[in-house]
Design a protein around this motif. Structure first.
Motif, PDB file in Angstrom:
ATOM      1  N   MET A   1       0.842  -1.185   0.000  1.00  0.00           N
ATOM      2  CA  MET A   1       0.000   0.000   0.000  1.00  0.00           C
ATOM      3  C   MET A   1       0.885   1.247   0.000  1.00  0.00           C
ATOM      4  SD  MET A   1      -2.988   0.975   2.648  1.00  0.00           S
ATOM      5  CE  MET A   1      -3.411   2.658   2.878  1.00  0.00           C
ATOM      6  N   THR A   2       0.506   2.236  -0.763  1.00  0.00           N
ATOM      7  CA  THR A   2       1.240   3.486  -0.853  1.00  0.00           C
ATOM      8  C   THR A   2       1.096   4.272   0.446  1.00  0.00           C
ATOM      9  OG1 THR A   2       0.747   3.595  -3.206  1.00  0.00           O
ATOM     10  CG2 THR A   2       1.446   5.628  -2.163  1.00  0.00           C
ATOM     11  N   GLU A   3       2.205   4.834   0.908  1.00  0.00           N
ATOM     12  CA  GLU A   3       2.124   5.717   2.067  1.00  0.00           C
ATOM     13  C   GLU A   3       1.349   6.956   1.667  1.00  0.00           C
ATOM     14  OE1 GLU A   3       5.726   6.722   4.020  1.00  0.00           O
ATOM     15  OE2 GLU A   3       6.283   4.641   4.332  1.00  0.00           O
ATOM     16  N   ARG A   4       0.444   7.350   2.531  1.00  0.00           N
ATOM     17  CA  ARG A   4      -0.374   8.525   2.257  1.00  0.00           C
ATOM     18  C   ARG A   4       0.230   9.740   2.948  1.00  0.00           C
ATOM     19  NH1 ARG A   4      -6.269   6.726   3.942  1.00  0.00           N
ATOM     20  NH2 ARG A   4      -6.751   8.864   3.348  1.00  0.00           N
ATOM     21  N   PHE A   5       0.116  10.881   2.280  1.00  0.00           N
ATOM     22  CA  PHE A   5       0.564  12.110   2.908  1.00  0.00           C
ATOM     23  C   PHE A   5      -0.445  13.208   2.642  1.00  0.00           C
ATOM     24  CE2 PHE A   5       2.733  11.727  -1.145  1.00  0.00           C
ATOM     25  CZ  PHE A   5       2.551  12.953  -1.740  1.00  0.00           C
ATOM     26  N   LEU A   6      -0.459  14.188   3.523  1.00  0.00           N
ATOM     27  CA  LEU A   6      -1.467  15.240   3.508  1.00  0.00           C
ATOM     28  C   LEU A   6      -0.797  16.604   3.523  1.00  0.00           C
ATOM     29  CD1 LEU A   6      -4.539  16.015   3.908  1.00  0.00           C
ATOM     30  CD2 LEU A   6      -4.028  16.070   6.343  1.00  0.00           C
ATOM     31  N   THR A   7      -1.327  17.509   2.729  1.00  0.00           N
ATOM     32  CA  THR A   7      -0.920  18.910   2.759  1.00  0.00           C
ATOM     33  C   THR A   7      -2.114  19.720   3.227  1.00  0.00           C
ATOM     34  OG1 THR A   7       0.613  18.577   0.926  1.00  0.00           O
ATOM     35  CG2 THR A   7      -0.030  20.851   1.413  1.00  0.00           C
ATOM     36  N   ILE A   8      -1.915  20.504   4.261  1.00  0.00           N
ATOM     37  CA  ILE A   8      -2.973  21.367   4.783  1.00  0.00           C
ATOM     38  C   ILE A   8      -2.679  22.777   4.288  1.00  0.00           C
ATOM     39  CG2 ILE A   8      -4.061  22.291   6.854  1.00  0.00           C
ATOM     40  CD1 ILE A   8      -3.214  19.682   8.259  1.00  0.00           C
ATOM     41  N   THR A   9      -3.664  23.372   3.640  1.00  0.00           N
ATOM     42  CA  THR A   9      -3.469  24.698   3.056  1.00  0.00           C
ATOM     43  C   THR A   9      -4.474  25.691   3.627  1.00  0.00           C
ATOM     44  OG1 THR A   9      -4.951  24.213   1.201  1.00  0.00           O
ATOM     45  CG2 THR A   9      -2.612  23.755   0.881  1.00  0.00           C
ATOM     46  N   LEU A  10      -4.119  26.967   3.508  1.00  0.00           N
ATOM     47  CA  LEU A  10      -5.035  28.062   3.811  1.00  0.00           C
ATOM     48  C   LEU A  10      -5.243  28.817   2.512  1.00  0.00           C
ATOM     49  CD1 LEU A  10      -3.250  28.484   6.991  1.00  0.00           C
ATOM     50  CD2 LEU A  10      -5.650  29.102   7.007  1.00  0.00           C
ATOM     51  N   GLN A  11      -6.415  28.673   1.945  1.00  0.00           N
ATOM     52  CA  GLN A  11      -6.705  29.263   0.639  1.00  0.00           C
ATOM     53  C   GLN A  11      -8.115  29.843   0.689  1.00  0.00           C
ATOM     54  OE1 GLN A  11      -5.671  30.381  -2.312  1.00  0.00           O
ATOM     55  NE2 GLN A  11      -5.341  28.515  -3.483  1.00  0.00           N
ATOM     56  N   PRO A  12      -8.250  31.185   0.742  1.00  0.00           N
ATOM     57  CA  PRO A  12      -9.588  31.772   0.785  1.00  0.00           C
ATOM     58  C   PRO A  12     -10.420  31.429  -0.457  1.00  0.00           C
ATOM     59  CG  PRO A  12      -7.918  33.442   1.204  1.00  0.00           C
ATOM     60  CD  PRO A  12      -7.206  32.192   0.811  1.00  0.00           C
ATOM     61  N   ASP A  13      -9.762  31.261  -1.588  1.00  0.00           N
ATOM     62  CA  ASP A  13     -10.461  30.925  -2.830  1.00  0.00           C
ATOM     63  C   ASP A  13     -10.558  29.400  -2.933  1.00  0.00           C
ATOM     64  OD1 ASP A  13     -11.520  30.713  -5.344  1.00  0.00           O
ATOM     65  OD2 ASP A  13      -9.794  31.549  -6.393  1.00  0.00           O
ATOM     66  N   TRP A  14     -11.628  28.837  -2.365  1.00  0.00           N
ATOM     67  CA  TRP A  14     -11.771  27.378  -2.335  1.00  0.00           C
ATOM     68  C   TRP A  14     -11.907  26.799  -3.731  1.00  0.00           C
ATOM     69  CZ3 TRP A  14     -16.164  25.295  -4.386  1.00  0.00           C
ATOM     70  CH2 TRP A  14     -17.267  26.149  -4.531  1.00  0.00           C
ATOM     71  N   GLN A  15     -12.419  27.585  -4.673  1.00  0.00           N
ATOM     72  CA  GLN A  15     -12.580  27.083  -6.039  1.00  0.00           C
ATOM     73  C   GLN A  15     -11.217  26.844  -6.698  1.00  0.00           C
ATOM     74  OE1 GLN A  15     -15.115  30.226  -7.422  1.00  0.00           O
ATOM     75  NE2 GLN A  15     -16.958  28.959  -7.204  1.00  0.00           N
ATOM     76  N   ALA A  16     -10.247  27.720  -6.420  1.00  0.00           N
ATOM     77  CA  ALA A  16      -8.899  27.522  -6.964  1.00  0.00           C
ATOM     78  C   ALA A  16      -8.280  26.261  -6.367  1.00  0.00           C
ATOM     79  CB  ALA A  16      -8.021  28.738  -6.671  1.00  0.00           C
ATOM     80  N   GLY A  17      -8.512  26.034  -5.085  1.00  0.00           N
ATOM     81  CA  GLY A  17      -8.016  24.826  -4.447  1.00  0.00           C
ATOM     82  C   GLY A  17      -8.638  23.576  -5.040  1.00  0.00           C
ATOM     83  N   LEU A  18      -9.908  23.652  -5.358  1.00  0.00           N
ATOM     84  CA  LEU A  18     -10.606  22.521  -5.974  1.00  0.00           C
ATOM     85  C   LEU A  18     -10.060  22.249  -7.377  1.00  0.00           C
ATOM     86  CD1 LEU A  18     -12.858  20.519  -5.377  1.00  0.00           C
ATOM     87  CD2 LEU A  18     -14.471  22.139  -6.364  1.00  0.00           C
ATOM     88  N   ARG A  19      -9.784  23.308  -8.121  1.00  0.00           N
ATOM     89  CA  ARG A  19      -9.204  23.127  -9.457  1.00  0.00           C
ATOM     90  C   ARG A  19      -7.816  22.491  -9.377  1.00  0.00           C
ATOM     91  NH1 ARG A  19     -11.863  28.052 -10.326  1.00  0.00           N
ATOM     92  NH2 ARG A  19     -10.039  29.248  -9.762  1.00  0.00           N
ATOM     93  N   ALA A  20      -7.012  22.927  -8.408  1.00  0.00           N
ATOM     94  CA  ALA A  20      -5.668  22.361  -8.240  1.00  0.00           C
ATOM     95  C   ALA A  20      -5.755  20.887  -7.866  1.00  0.00           C
ATOM     96  CB  ALA A  20      -4.900  23.140  -7.177  1.00  0.00           C
ATOM     97  N   ALA A  21      -6.712  20.532  -7.014  1.00  0.00           N
ATOM     98  CA  ALA A  21      -6.881  19.128  -6.629  1.00  0.00           C
ATOM     99  C   ALA A  21      -7.324  18.296  -7.828  1.00  0.00           C
ATOM    100  CB  ALA A  21      -7.902  19.020  -5.501  1.00  0.00           C
ATOM    101  N   ALA A  22      -8.164  18.855  -8.671  1.00  0.00           N
ATOM    102  CA  ALA A  22      -8.616  18.138  -9.864  1.00  0.00           C
ATOM    103  C   ALA A  22      -7.452  17.911 -10.830  1.00  0.00           C
ATOM    104  CB  ALA A  22      -9.734  18.916 -10.559  1.00  0.00           C
ATOM    105  N   GLN A  23      -6.574  18.879 -10.964  1.00  0.00           N
ATOM    106  CA  GLN A  23      -5.403  18.709 -11.825  1.00  0.00           C
ATOM    107  C   GLN A  23      -4.467  17.645 -11.278  1.00  0.00           C
ATOM    108  OE1 GLN A  23      -3.765  22.643 -12.086  1.00  0.00           O
ATOM    109  NE2 GLN A  23      -5.029  23.211 -13.847  1.00  0.00           N
ATOM    110  N   ALA A  24      -4.288  17.621  -9.957  1.00  0.00           N
ATOM    111  CA  ALA A  24      -3.426  16.609  -9.343  1.00  0.00           C
ATOM    112  C   ALA A  24      -4.006  15.214  -9.520  1.00  0.00           C
ATOM    113  CB  ALA A  24      -3.225  16.915  -7.862  1.00  0.00           C
ATOM    114  N   ALA A  25      -5.330  15.125  -9.517  1.00  0.00           N
ATOM    115  CA  ALA A  25      -5.992  13.826  -9.672  1.00  0.00           C
ATOM    116  C   ALA A  25      -5.797  13.250 -11.077  1.00  0.00           C
ATOM    117  CB  ALA A  25      -7.480  13.956  -9.361  1.00  0.00           C
TER     118      ALA A  25
END
Length: 117
Positions: A1-25
């Motif tokens: 199983m792959t080790e999981r890691f988490l990045t916690i961010t502070l981003q007022p623009d949640w839509q930009a964060g969602l777009r970045a997560a979609a690109q990473a996916a």
């Protein structure tokens, strides 16, 4: 199983964060997971010192019962259970089928940039 890691961010623009997560996916390899907070107040309101102690204590230990986790941090079981519910809702801890909890992340990174207004 792959080790999981988490990045916690502070981003007022949640839509930009969602777009970045979609690109990473879209990438073929595991890119880690992201938990975003819209403000420092929300971040510090959800992740108190006692809750961080629970996450740090559970990290790398595998499945623990809530009672055992409370014993390890020397806190009341009821209060630890309340904090586990919040941490599970955030995704920092996961509940197991047998009723225990575990921290699935081998590492966590907090990406916080505060700038004068």
């Amino acid at each position: 199983m792959t080790e999981r890691f988490l990045t916690i961010t502070l981003q007022p623009d949640w839509q930009a964060g969602l777009r970045a997560a979609a690109q990473a996916a879209q990438k073929s390899t595991y890119q880690g997971e992201v938990l975003n907070f819209e403000s420092p107040g929300h971040f510090f309101g959800q992740l108190t010192e006692k809750r961080w102690a629970l996450v740090r204590t559970a990290q790398g230990k595998g499945e623990l019962s809530v009672r055992e986790l409370a014993r390890l941090v020397d806190r009341d079981v009821k209060r630890v259970h309340e904090d586990v519910v919040v941490l599970a809702d955030l995704g920092l801890l996961e509940r197991t089928e047998s009723g225990g909890v575990l921290c699935p992340y081998s590492s966590m990174h907090i990406d916080m940039y505060l700038k004068a207004a």
